[in-house]
Motif scaffolding. Structure first.
Motif, PDB file in Angstrom:
ATOM      1  N   ASP A 187       0.826  -1.197   0.000  1.00 22.76           N
ATOM      2  CA  ASP A 187       0.000   0.000   0.000  1.00 22.76           C
ATOM      3  C   ASP A 187       0.869   1.259   0.000  1.00 22.76           C
ATOM      4  O   ASP A 187       2.009   1.247   0.465  1.00 22.76           O
ATOM      5  CB  ASP A 187      -0.917   0.033   1.232  1.00 22.76           C
ATOM      6  CG  ASP A 187      -2.036  -0.991   1.147  1.00 22.76           C
ATOM      7  OD1 ASP A 187      -2.761  -1.176   2.143  1.00 22.76           O
ATOM      8  OD2 ASP A 187      -2.188  -1.610   0.073  1.00 22.76           O
TER       9      ASP A 187
ATOM     10  N   ARG B 205      -5.705   1.487  -3.512  1.00 23.28           N
ATOM     11  CA  ARG B 205      -6.451   1.286  -2.267  1.00 23.28           C
ATOM     12  C   ARG B 205      -6.108   2.431  -1.329  1.00 23.28           C
ATOM     13  O   ARG B 205      -4.949   2.668  -1.006  1.00 23.28           O
ATOM     14  CB  ARG B 205      -6.070  -0.051  -1.653  1.00 23.28           C
ATOM     15  CG  ARG B 205      -6.839  -0.368  -0.379  1.00 23.28           C
ATOM     16  CD  ARG B 205      -6.320  -1.644   0.223  1.00 23.28           C
ATOM     17  NE  ARG B 205      -6.727  -2.798  -0.562  1.00 23.28           N
ATOM     18  CZ  ARG B 205      -6.152  -3.984  -0.465  1.00 23.28           C
ATOM     19  NH1 ARG B 205      -5.133  -4.147   0.356  1.00 23.28           N
ATOM     20  NH2 ARG B 205      -6.582  -4.985  -1.195  1.00 23.28           N
TER      21      ARG B 205
ATOM     22  N   THR C 113      -5.372   5.297   1.389  1.00 24.42           N
ATOM     23  CA  THR C 113      -4.696   5.418   2.672  1.00 24.42           C
ATOM     24  C   THR C 113      -4.654   6.891   3.071  1.00 24.42           C
ATOM     25  O   THR C 113      -4.698   7.771   2.215  1.00 24.42           O
ATOM     26  CB  THR C 113      -3.262   4.861   2.635  1.00 24.42           C
ATOM     27  OG1 THR C 113      -2.582   5.385   1.479  1.00 24.42           O
ATOM     28  CG2 THR C 113      -3.239   3.338   2.562  1.00 24.42           C
TER      29      THR C 113
ATOM     30  N   GLU D  95      -8.213   5.256   9.408  1.00 20.19           N
ATOM     31  CA  GLU D  95      -7.836   4.062   8.666  1.00 20.19           C
ATOM     32  C   GLU D  95      -9.044   3.577   7.862  1.00 20.19           C
ATOM     33  O   GLU D  95     -10.086   3.258   8.439  1.00 20.19           O
ATOM     34  CB  GLU D  95      -7.355   2.948   9.590  1.00 20.19           C
ATOM     35  CG  GLU D  95      -6.940   1.690   8.825  1.00 20.19           C
ATOM     36  CD  GLU D  95      -6.504   0.544   9.713  1.00 20.19           C
ATOM     37  OE1 GLU D  95      -5.538  -0.150   9.354  1.00 20.19           O
ATOM     38  OE2 GLU D  95      -7.149   0.328  10.764  1.00 20.19           O
ATOM     39  N   TRP D  96      -8.886   3.528   6.547  1.00 19.46           N
ATOM     40  CA  TRP D  96      -9.941   2.941   5.699  1.00 19.46           C
ATOM     41  C   TRP D  96     -10.019   1.453   5.985  1.00 19.46           C
ATOM     42  O   TRP D  96      -8.996   0.766   6.067  1.00 19.46           O
ATOM     43  CB  TRP D  96      -9.600   3.192   4.240  1.00 19.46           C
ATOM     44  CG  TRP D  96     -10.512   2.502   3.275  1.00 19.46           C
ATOM     45  CD1 TRP D  96     -11.726   2.929   2.842  1.00 19.46           C
ATOM     46  CD2 TRP D  96     -10.286   1.256   2.633  1.00 19.46           C
ATOM     47  NE1 TRP D  96     -12.259   2.017   1.963  1.00 19.46           N
ATOM     48  CE2 TRP D  96     -11.393   0.985   1.825  1.00 19.46           C
ATOM     49  CE3 TRP D  96      -9.245   0.316   2.661  1.00 19.46           C
ATOM     50  CZ2 TRP D  96     -11.496  -0.162   1.040  1.00 19.46           C
ATOM     51  CZ3 TRP D  96      -9.336  -0.819   1.893  1.00 19.46           C
ATOM     52  CH2 TRP D  96     -10.458  -1.045   1.099  1.00 19.46           C
TER      53      TRP D  96
ATOM     54  N   TYR E   6     -11.055  -4.719   1.166  1.00 22.60           N
ATOM     55  CA  TYR E   6     -10.792  -4.591   2.597  1.00 22.60           C
ATOM     56  C   TYR E   6      -9.326  -4.228   2.830  1.00 22.60           C
ATOM     57  O   TYR E   6      -8.447  -4.606   2.035  1.00 22.60           O
ATOM     58  CB  TYR E   6     -11.062  -5.924   3.324  1.00 22.60           C
ATOM     59  CG  TYR E   6     -12.452  -6.475   3.160  1.00 22.60           C
ATOM     60  CD1 TYR E   6     -12.737  -7.399   2.161  1.00 22.60           C
ATOM     61  CD2 TYR E   6     -13.479  -6.085   4.014  1.00 22.60           C
ATOM     62  CE1 TYR E   6     -14.014  -7.913   2.013  1.00 22.60           C
ATOM     63  CE2 TYR E   6     -14.759  -6.593   3.879  1.00 22.60           C
ATOM     64  CZ  TYR E   6     -15.018  -7.502   2.861  1.00 22.60           C
ATOM     65  OH  TYR E   6     -16.279  -8.016   2.714  1.00 22.60           O
ATOM     66  N   VAL E   7      -9.077  -3.572   3.934  1.00 23.94           N
ATOM     67  CA  VAL E   7      -7.696  -3.420   4.382  1.00 23.94           C
ATOM     68  C   VAL E   7      -7.201  -4.805   4.791  1.00 23.94           C
ATOM     69  O   VAL E   7      -7.993  -5.658   5.256  1.00 23.94           O
ATOM     70  CB  VAL E   7      -7.608  -2.407   5.536  1.00 23.94           C
ATOM     71  CG1 VAL E   7      -8.274  -2.936   6.796  1.00 23.94           C
ATOM     72  CG2 VAL E   7      -6.167  -2.014   5.810  1.00 23.94           C
ATOM     73  N   ASP E   8      -5.913  -5.056   4.614  1.00 25.26           N
ATOM     74  CA  ASP E   8      -5.392  -6.409   4.847  1.00 25.26           C
ATOM     75  C   ASP E   8      -5.676  -6.921   6.260  1.00 25.26           C
ATOM     76  O   ASP E   8      -5.920  -8.119   6.454  1.00 25.26           O
ATOM     77  CB  ASP E   8      -3.886  -6.429   4.591  1.00 25.26           C
ATOM     78  CG  ASP E   8      -3.546  -6.354   3.112  1.00 25.26           C
ATOM     79  OD1 ASP E   8      -2.368  -6.132   2.778  1.00 25.26           O
ATOM     80  OD2 ASP E   8      -4.469  -6.507   2.280  1.00 25.26           O
TER      81      ASP E   8
END
Lengths: 106, 123
Positions: free
Chosen positions: A1, A94, A96, B46-47, B60-62
Protein backbone atom coordinates in the motif's frame (compact mmCIF):
# COMPACT_ATOMS: atom_id res chain seq x y z
CA UNK A 1 0.00 0.00 0.00
CA UNK A 2 1.04 3.59 -0.60
CA UNK A 3 2.32 5.32 2.55
CA UNK A 4 1.35 8.93 3.16
CA UNK A 5 3.58 11.07 5.38
CA UNK A 6 2.41 14.43 6.66
CA UNK A 7 4.56 17.12 8.16
CA UNK A 8 4.58 18.56 10.65
CA UNK A 9 2.62 16.29 12.98
CA UNK A 10 1.52 19.38 14.87
CA UNK A 11 2.02 23.10 14.76
CA UNK A 12 1.14 26.13 16.83
CA UNK A 13 -0.06 29.22 15.05
CA UNK A 14 -1.91 32.45 15.67
CA UNK A 15 -5.05 33.82 14.09
CA UNK A 16 -4.02 35.52 10.86
CA UNK A 17 -0.98 33.33 10.28
CA UNK A 18 -0.29 31.60 6.99
CA UNK A 19 -0.10 27.84 7.55
CA UNK A 20 1.28 25.19 5.23
CA UNK A 21 0.95 21.44 5.72
CA UNK A 22 2.77 19.00 3.50
CA UNK A 23 1.93 15.47 2.47
CA UNK A 24 4.31 13.11 0.71
CA UNK A 25 3.37 9.84 -0.97
CA UNK A 26 5.69 6.83 -1.07
CA UNK A 27 5.11 6.60 -4.84
CA UNK A 28 3.47 8.71 -7.45
CA UNK A 29 -0.26 9.25 -7.03
CA UNK A 30 -0.59 11.84 -9.84
CA UNK A 31 -3.34 14.16 -8.55
CA UNK A 32 -5.34 11.64 -6.51
CA UNK A 33 -4.89 13.52 -3.25
CA UNK A 34 -7.61 14.83 -0.98
CA UNK A 35 -7.57 16.87 2.25
CA UNK A 36 -9.95 16.61 5.20
CA UNK A 37 -10.44 18.72 8.33
CA UNK A 38 -11.50 17.11 11.58
CA UNK A 39 -12.54 19.14 14.60
CA UNK A 40 -12.59 17.58 18.04
CA UNK A 41 -15.58 15.26 18.48
CA UNK A 42 -16.69 15.61 14.88
CA UNK A 43 -16.46 13.54 11.71
CA UNK A 44 -13.92 14.56 9.07
CA UNK A 45 -14.99 17.12 6.48
CA UNK A 46 -13.79 17.18 2.88
CA UNK A 47 -11.85 20.37 2.09
CA UNK A 48 -9.90 19.81 -1.11
CA UNK A 49 -10.00 17.05 -3.73
CA UNK A 50 -7.91 16.14 -6.74
CA UNK A 51 -5.02 18.00 -5.09
CA UNK A 52 -6.28 21.50 -5.73
CA UNK A 53 -10.07 21.67 -6.16
CA UNK A 54 -11.91 23.29 -3.28
CA UNK A 55 -15.01 21.44 -2.12
CA UNK A 56 -18.20 23.47 -2.39
CA UNK A 57 -18.71 25.73 0.62
CA UNK A 58 -15.08 25.65 1.78
CA UNK A 59 -13.63 29.13 2.36
CA UNK A 60 -11.19 30.42 -0.24
CA UNK A 61 -8.45 30.85 2.38
CA UNK A 62 -7.88 27.11 1.94
CA UNK A 63 -5.91 25.96 -1.08
CA UNK A 64 -4.19 22.80 -2.22
CA UNK A 65 -1.35 22.19 -4.63
CA UNK A 66 1.02 19.54 -5.84
CA UNK A 67 1.17 16.46 -8.01
CA UNK A 68 3.10 13.23 -8.21
CA UNK A 69 4.37 12.62 -4.69
CA UNK A 70 4.45 16.03 -2.98
CA UNK A 71 1.41 18.04 -1.95
CA UNK A 72 0.58 21.00 0.24
CA UNK A 73 -2.47 22.39 1.99
CA UNK A 74 -2.26 26.10 2.70
CA UNK A 75 -4.45 28.25 4.91
CA UNK A 76 -3.71 31.81 3.85
CA UNK A 77 -4.92 33.51 7.01
CA UNK A 78 -5.85 31.32 9.95
CA UNK A 79 -9.29 31.84 11.48
CA UNK A 80 -10.35 30.65 14.96
CA UNK A 81 -12.52 27.93 13.45
CA UNK A 82 -9.54 26.47 11.56
CA UNK A 83 -7.90 24.99 14.65
CA UNK A 84 -8.34 21.30 13.94
CA UNK A 85 -6.54 18.22 12.66
CA UNK A 86 -5.95 17.90 8.93
CA UNK A 87 -5.53 14.63 7.03
CA UNK A 88 -4.40 13.92 3.52
CA UNK A 89 -5.76 10.89 1.68
CA UNK A 90 -4.51 9.24 -1.49
CA UNK A 91 -7.01 7.53 -3.75
CA UNK A 92 -4.67 6.46 -6.55
CA UNK A 93 -4.85 2.88 -5.35
CA UNK A 94 -6.45 1.29 -2.27
CA UNK A 95 -6.91 4.42 -0.23
CA UNK A 96 -4.70 5.42 2.67
CA UNK A 97 -4.52 8.45 4.94
CA UNK A 98 -1.68 10.48 6.33
CA UNK A 99 -1.20 10.43 10.09
CA UNK A 100 -2.68 13.90 10.53
CA UNK A 101 -1.45 17.40 11.37
CA UNK A 102 -2.89 19.08 14.43
CA UNK A 103 -3.12 22.87 14.18
CA UNK A 104 -3.16 24.38 17.66
CA UNK A 105 -3.55 27.88 19.01
CA UNK A 106 -0.27 29.60 19.82
CA UNK B 1 -30.26 16.77 3.78
CA UNK B 2 -27.72 13.97 3.55
CA UNK B 3 -27.65 11.82 6.67
CA UNK B 4 -25.59 8.77 7.56
CA UNK B 5 -26.38 7.23 10.92
CA UNK B 6 -24.26 4.39 12.24
CA UNK B 7 -25.35 1.96 14.92
CA UNK B 8 -24.35 -1.37 16.43
CA UNK B 9 -21.19 -0.42 18.26
CA UNK B 10 -20.69 -2.09 21.62
CA UNK B 11 -18.25 -3.52 24.13
CA UNK B 12 -17.38 -7.09 23.14
CA UNK B 13 -14.84 -9.69 24.13
CA UNK B 14 -12.00 -10.72 21.83
CA UNK B 15 -13.05 -13.41 19.40
CA UNK B 16 -16.72 -12.39 19.38
CA UNK B 17 -18.75 -10.87 16.55
CA UNK B 18 -20.57 -7.60 15.99
CA UNK B 19 -22.63 -6.16 13.14
CA UNK B 20 -22.55 -2.46 12.37
CA UNK B 21 -25.25 -0.73 10.38
CA UNK B 22 -25.43 2.60 8.63
CA UNK B 23 -28.80 4.08 7.66
CA UNK B 24 -28.69 6.50 4.75
CA UNK B 25 -31.01 9.26 3.62
CA UNK B 26 -30.89 12.39 1.50
CA UNK B 27 -29.17 11.07 -1.64
CA UNK B 28 -29.67 8.27 -4.21
CA UNK B 29 -28.00 5.48 -2.25
CA UNK B 30 -27.75 3.07 -5.16
CA UNK B 31 -25.71 5.58 -7.20
CA UNK B 32 -22.75 5.60 -4.83
CA UNK B 33 -20.06 3.36 -3.43
CA UNK B 34 -19.89 3.28 0.35
CA UNK B 35 -17.08 2.75 2.81
CA UNK B 36 -16.25 2.03 6.44
CA UNK B 37 -13.40 4.03 7.95
CA UNK B 38 -12.22 3.70 11.55
CA UNK B 39 -10.38 5.85 14.02
CA UNK B 40 -8.83 4.82 17.29
CA UNK B 41 -9.76 7.61 19.74
CA UNK B 42 -7.07 10.26 19.60
CA UNK B 43 -5.39 8.65 16.58
CA UNK B 44 -5.59 8.82 12.80
CA UNK B 45 -7.99 7.54 10.17
CA UNK B 46 -7.84 4.06 8.67
CA UNK B 47 -9.94 2.94 5.70
CA UNK B 48 -11.44 -0.46 6.49
CA UNK B 49 -13.64 -1.54 3.60
CA UNK B 50 -15.51 -0.33 0.54
CA UNK B 51 -18.37 -1.61 -1.60
CA UNK B 52 -19.52 -0.46 -5.03
CA UNK B 53 -23.05 0.65 -5.86
CA UNK B 54 -24.17 -2.84 -6.91
CA UNK B 55 -21.96 -4.84 -4.53
CA UNK B 56 -19.96 -6.01 -7.53
CA UNK B 57 -16.71 -4.64 -6.12
CA UNK B 58 -15.65 -5.14 -2.52
CA UNK B 59 -12.31 -4.50 -0.88
CA UNK B 60 -10.79 -4.59 2.60
CA UNK B 61 -7.70 -3.42 4.38
CA UNK B 62 -5.39 -6.41 4.85
CA UNK B 63 -5.79 -6.47 8.64
CA UNK B 64 -9.51 -7.33 8.43
CA UNK B 65 -9.57 -9.59 5.36
CA UNK B 66 -11.19 -12.90 6.18
CA UNK B 67 -12.78 -11.50 9.37
CA UNK B 68 -14.99 -8.59 8.26
CA UNK B 69 -17.73 -8.64 5.63
CA UNK B 70 -19.18 -5.49 4.09
CA UNK B 71 -22.62 -5.54 2.50
CA UNK B 72 -25.40 -3.23 1.47
CA UNK B 73 -29.14 -3.33 0.91
CA UNK B 74 -30.10 -0.73 -1.65
CA UNK B 75 -33.80 -1.26 -1.03
CA UNK B 76 -33.35 -0.48 2.65
CA UNK B 77 -30.73 2.22 1.99
CA UNK B 78 -28.43 0.58 4.47
CA UNK B 79 -24.77 -0.35 4.72
CA UNK B 80 -23.46 -3.09 6.99
CA UNK B 81 -20.20 -4.37 8.41
CA UNK B 82 -20.17 -7.86 9.89
CA UNK B 83 -17.16 -8.04 12.17
CA UNK B 84 -16.05 -11.53 13.21
CA UNK B 85 -13.13 -12.79 15.30
CA UNK B 86 -12.73 -9.35 16.80
CA UNK B 87 -9.34 -8.35 18.16
CA UNK B 88 -8.33 -5.75 20.71
CA UNK B 89 -6.75 -3.76 17.89
CA UNK B 90 -10.16 -3.43 16.20
CA UNK B 91 -11.20 -1.05 18.98
CA UNK B 92 -12.13 2.21 17.26
CA UNK B 93 -14.85 4.60 16.24
CA UNK B 94 -16.28 3.29 12.98
CA UNK B 95 -17.55 5.79 10.43
CA UNK B 96 -19.56 5.06 7.32
CA UNK B 97 -18.78 7.38 4.45
CA UNK B 98 -20.31 8.14 1.07
CA UNK B 99 -18.14 8.04 -2.03
CA UNK B 100 -18.78 10.45 -4.88
CA UNK B 101 -18.19 7.56 -7.28
CA UNK B 102 -20.34 4.44 -7.81
CA UNK B 103 -17.27 2.20 -7.95
CA UNK B 104 -14.27 1.56 -5.74
CA UNK B 105 -11.46 1.70 -8.22
CA UNK B 106 -9.09 4.59 -7.78
CA UNK B 107 -10.53 7.96 -6.96
CA UNK B 108 -12.24 7.25 -3.63
CA UNK B 109 -13.52 10.53 -2.28
CA UNK B 110 -15.57 10.76 0.88
CA UNK B 111 -17.92 13.73 0.73
CA UNK B 112 -20.25 12.77 3.58
CA UNK B 113 -19.54 10.95 6.83
CA UNK B 114 -21.66 9.73 9.69
CA UNK B 115 -20.87 10.54 13.30
CA UNK B 116 -19.50 7.09 14.00
CA UNK B 117 -20.27 4.16 16.27
CA UNK B 118 -17.79 3.00 18.92
CA UNK B 119 -16.54 -0.57 18.97
CA UNK B 120 -14.57 -1.59 22.04
CA UNK B 121 -12.94 -5.02 22.12
CA UNK B 122 -11.80 -5.95 25.59
CA UNK B 123 -11.87 -8.88 27.97
Amino acid sequence: DIQMTQSPSSLSASVGDRVTITCRASQTITYYLNWYQQKSGEAPKLLVYSASTLQSGVPSRFSGSGSGTDFTLTISSLEPEDFATYYCQQSYTRTTFGQGTKVEIK
Amino acid sequence: EVQLVESGGDLVQPGRSLRLSCAISGFPFNDHAMHWIRQVPGKGLEWVSGISWNSGQIDYVDSVKGRFIISRDNGKKSLYLQMNSLRIEDTALYYCAKDISPVITHGALFDYWGQGTLVTVSS
